[in-house]
Design an enzyme around this catalytic site. Structure first.
Site, PDB file in Angstrom:
ATOM      1  N   LYS A 135       0.841  -1.206   0.000  1.00  0.00           N
ATOM      2  CA  LYS A 135       0.000   0.000   0.000  1.00  0.00           C
ATOM      3  C   LYS A 135       0.873   1.252   0.000  1.00  0.00           C
ATOM      4  CE  LYS A 135      -0.281  -0.361   5.040  1.00  0.00           C
ATOM      5  NZ  LYS A 135      -1.101  -0.827   6.169  1.00  0.00           N
ATOM      6  N   ARG A 173     -10.877   0.143  14.489  1.00  0.00           N
ATOM      7  CA  ARG A 173     -10.542   0.983  13.340  1.00  0.00           C
ATOM      8  C   ARG A 173     -11.317   0.495  12.107  1.00  0.00           C
ATOM      9  NH1 ARG A 173      -4.436   1.192  10.939  1.00  0.00           N
ATOM     10  NH2 ARG A 173      -5.070  -0.901  10.325  1.00  0.00           N
ATOM     11  N   TYR A 208      15.945  29.784  10.085  1.00  0.00           N
ATOM     12  CA  TYR A 208      14.696  30.396  10.558  1.00  0.00           C
ATOM     13  C   TYR A 208      14.583  30.310  12.073  1.00  0.00           C
ATOM     14  CZ  TYR A 208      12.525  30.517   5.900  1.00  0.00           C
ATOM     15  OH  TYR A 208      12.202  30.783   4.606  1.00  0.00           O
ATOM     16  N   MET A 221      12.004  24.491   3.813  1.00  0.00           N
ATOM     17  CA  MET A 221      11.244  23.767   2.783  1.00  0.00           C
ATOM     18  C   MET A 221      12.148  23.024   1.811  1.00  0.00           C
ATOM     19  SD  MET A 221       8.417  25.170   0.093  1.00  0.00           S
ATOM     20  CE  MET A 221       7.343  25.838   1.364  1.00  0.00           C
TER      21      MET A 221
HETATM   22  C1  LIG Z   1      -0.347  -1.730   6.905  1.00  0.00           C
HETATM   23  C2  LIG Z   1      -0.914  -3.015   7.328  1.00  0.00           C
HETATM   24  C3  LIG Z   1      -0.103  -4.150   7.399  1.00  0.00           C
HETATM   25  C4  LIG Z   1       1.396  -4.107   7.273  1.00  0.00           C
HETATM   26  O1  LIG Z   1       1.929  -3.649   8.495  1.00  0.00           O
HETATM   27  P1  LIG Z   1       3.492  -3.594   8.786  1.00  0.00           P
HETATM   28  O2  LIG Z   1       3.574  -3.217  10.202  1.00  0.00           O
HETATM   29  O3  LIG Z   1       4.040  -2.546   7.877  1.00  0.00           O
HETATM   30  O4  LIG Z   1       4.048  -4.924   8.471  1.00  0.00           O
HETATM   31  C5  LIG Z   1      -0.718  -5.370   7.650  1.00  0.00           C
HETATM   32  N1  LIG Z   1      -2.049  -5.452   7.846  1.00  0.00           N
HETATM   33  C6  LIG Z   1      -2.847  -4.365   7.817  1.00  0.00           C
HETATM   34  C7  LIG Z   1      -4.297  -4.539   8.072  1.00  0.00           C
HETATM   35  C8  LIG Z   1      -2.310  -3.119   7.573  1.00  0.00           C
HETATM   36  O5  LIG Z   1      -3.100  -2.044   7.576  1.00  0.00           O
END
Ligand SMILES: *Cc1c(COP(=O)(O)O)cnc(C)c1O
Length: 374
Positions: A38, A140, A262, A310
């Site tokens: 993802k 969640r 800054y 930036m």
């Molecule tokens: C992002 C995610 C993972 C992967 O998690 P990692 O800690 O990066 O291995 C696995 N399962 C779900 C549901 C996730 O949202």
């Protein structure tokens, strides 16, 4: 991007990702190891990463969004892989045809989504694959307890769909002794007992290291593939994947008592040589690294002094060899001497955020991955 020389170079070692995948896959055998790609493979490039993993015989992938799944299906077709793609974020009614068209498995998160998929399957006259996410305490995504109860009492709701995975997600797996791990394991087992027999998955990267009872049939490896430490309180078993180099644009000698950047947040207590590097928070080099992080130049640590701005950051290079700390030279911002876990700790965040923040202005160089340069 243009042909102009870049101010930052991001090198991504696809062979290291494949070695990390094989290390995890062998560790969990005979359990299946899926890859989570993802968010553009945690910012490292889904096309390159997924193709390399497909060539390494990875058979299941997880993405968050439907659009990511559609893109990944094209990538896998090109790589001649028919791997399964799970889409974590759930099913909206108007998305069902796209799931089917691109051969994607929706992760159903409540009874309504299950009903919607079952209706679609009946209309198509075909049991299409789906997964169920069970909420075991994360609160969640996933079937809440009330929906699970109803489903357990009315198993007919699953008739007509092809249920291929039941999974849940751990809230505290990076803390091995956290009581949530056992509590969620217990709730997950109880849920599985009440559902038809099916493949199951509970562990992501860190969960894999909690013991074999957490592995079930499939593990979902994300950050560990990309070099993040799945066991944050122990040495990192994974190989680093990412190197980030930034170019020095200017070097100056600054007197004691002067301030840098800054807000004048850093005042020099002695004369210093300051190098200005063309990487800033717009590149995902987080502003929280102001006066905290550091870079490496020829094996010497050069602290970040003043605020990250930036497009720029400033380093105290007084200890570095002058022939290395000169305009046009590259400094190591992420690499062998400072991994993503180190940078994350300095920035007050997690390696996930360091990776996914890596910006679009870097020149990206991929190494390895066996003929990946289509
Ligand atoms: C992002 C995610 C993972 C992967 O998690 P990692 O800690 O990066 O291995 C696995 N399962 C779900 C549901 C996730 O949202």
């Amino acid at each position: 991007m243009s042909e102009a020389p870049p101010a930052g170079v991001l090198t991504i070692d696809l062979d290291a990702i494949v070695r990390n995948f094989r290390l995890l896959a062998e560790r969990v055998l005979p359990v299946d190891c899926a890859a989570v790609v993802k968010a553009d493979a945690y910012g490292l490039g889904m096309a390159e990463v997924a193709a390399a993993l497909a060539r390494a015989e990875c058979r299941s992938f997880f993405v968050a969004q439907l659009g990511e799944g559609v893109g990944l299906r094209k990538i896998l077709r090109r790589a001649k892989s028919s791997a399964t793609i799970y889409v974590l974020n759930g099913l909206m009614e108007n998305e069902r045809a796209l799931y089917e068209a691109h051969d994607l498995v929706p992760c159903l998160n409540d009874l309504g989504q299950l009903e919607s998929w079952a209706t679609f399957c009946r209309a198509r006259g075909q049991a299409l694959a789906c997964a169920l996410q069970i909420d075991t305490g994360m609160n969640r995504l996933g079937f809440p307890p009330a929906d699970l109860n109803r489903l357990a009492g009315e198993p007919k709701r699953l008739v007509g769909v092809d249920l291929c995975l039941v999974f849940s997600h751990l809230a505290c797996s990076d803390e091995a002794d956290h009581p949530m791990n056992r509590r969620q394991l217990g709730r997950f087992r109880a849920a599985l007992d009440r559902l038809p027999h099916c493949r199951a998955s509970l562990a992501a990267s860190s969960g894999m290291f909690l013991g074999r009872e957490f592995l079930f049939n499939t593990v979902r490896a994300g950050v560990a593939l990309y070099g993040g430490n799945p066991t944050p309180n122990a040495p990192n078993p994974m190989e680093q994947v990412v190197q980030l180099q930034g170019k020095i644009l200017q070097v100056r000698d600054v007197d004691r008592g002067e301030t840098v950047g800054y807000g004048a947040t850093h005042r020099l207590t002695r004369p210093c040589r300051i190098a200005t590097v063309g990487v800033g928070y717009a590149d995902g080099f987080l502003r929280s690294l102001s006066n905290r992080g550091s870079a490496a130049i020829g094996g010497v640590t050069a602290p970040i002094v003043g605020r990250v701005s930036m497009d720029l950051l400033t380093l105290d290079v007084s200890a570095a060899a002058p022939e290395l700390a000169r305009p046009g030279a590259m400094v190591e911002l992420i690499g062998p001497s400072r991994g993503i876990d180190d940078v994350a700790a300095e920035a007050g965040t997690i390696p996930y955020e360091i990776l996914t923040a890596l910006g679009p202005r870097y020149e990206r160089r991929y190494t390895g991955g066996a003929a990946s340069s289509e």
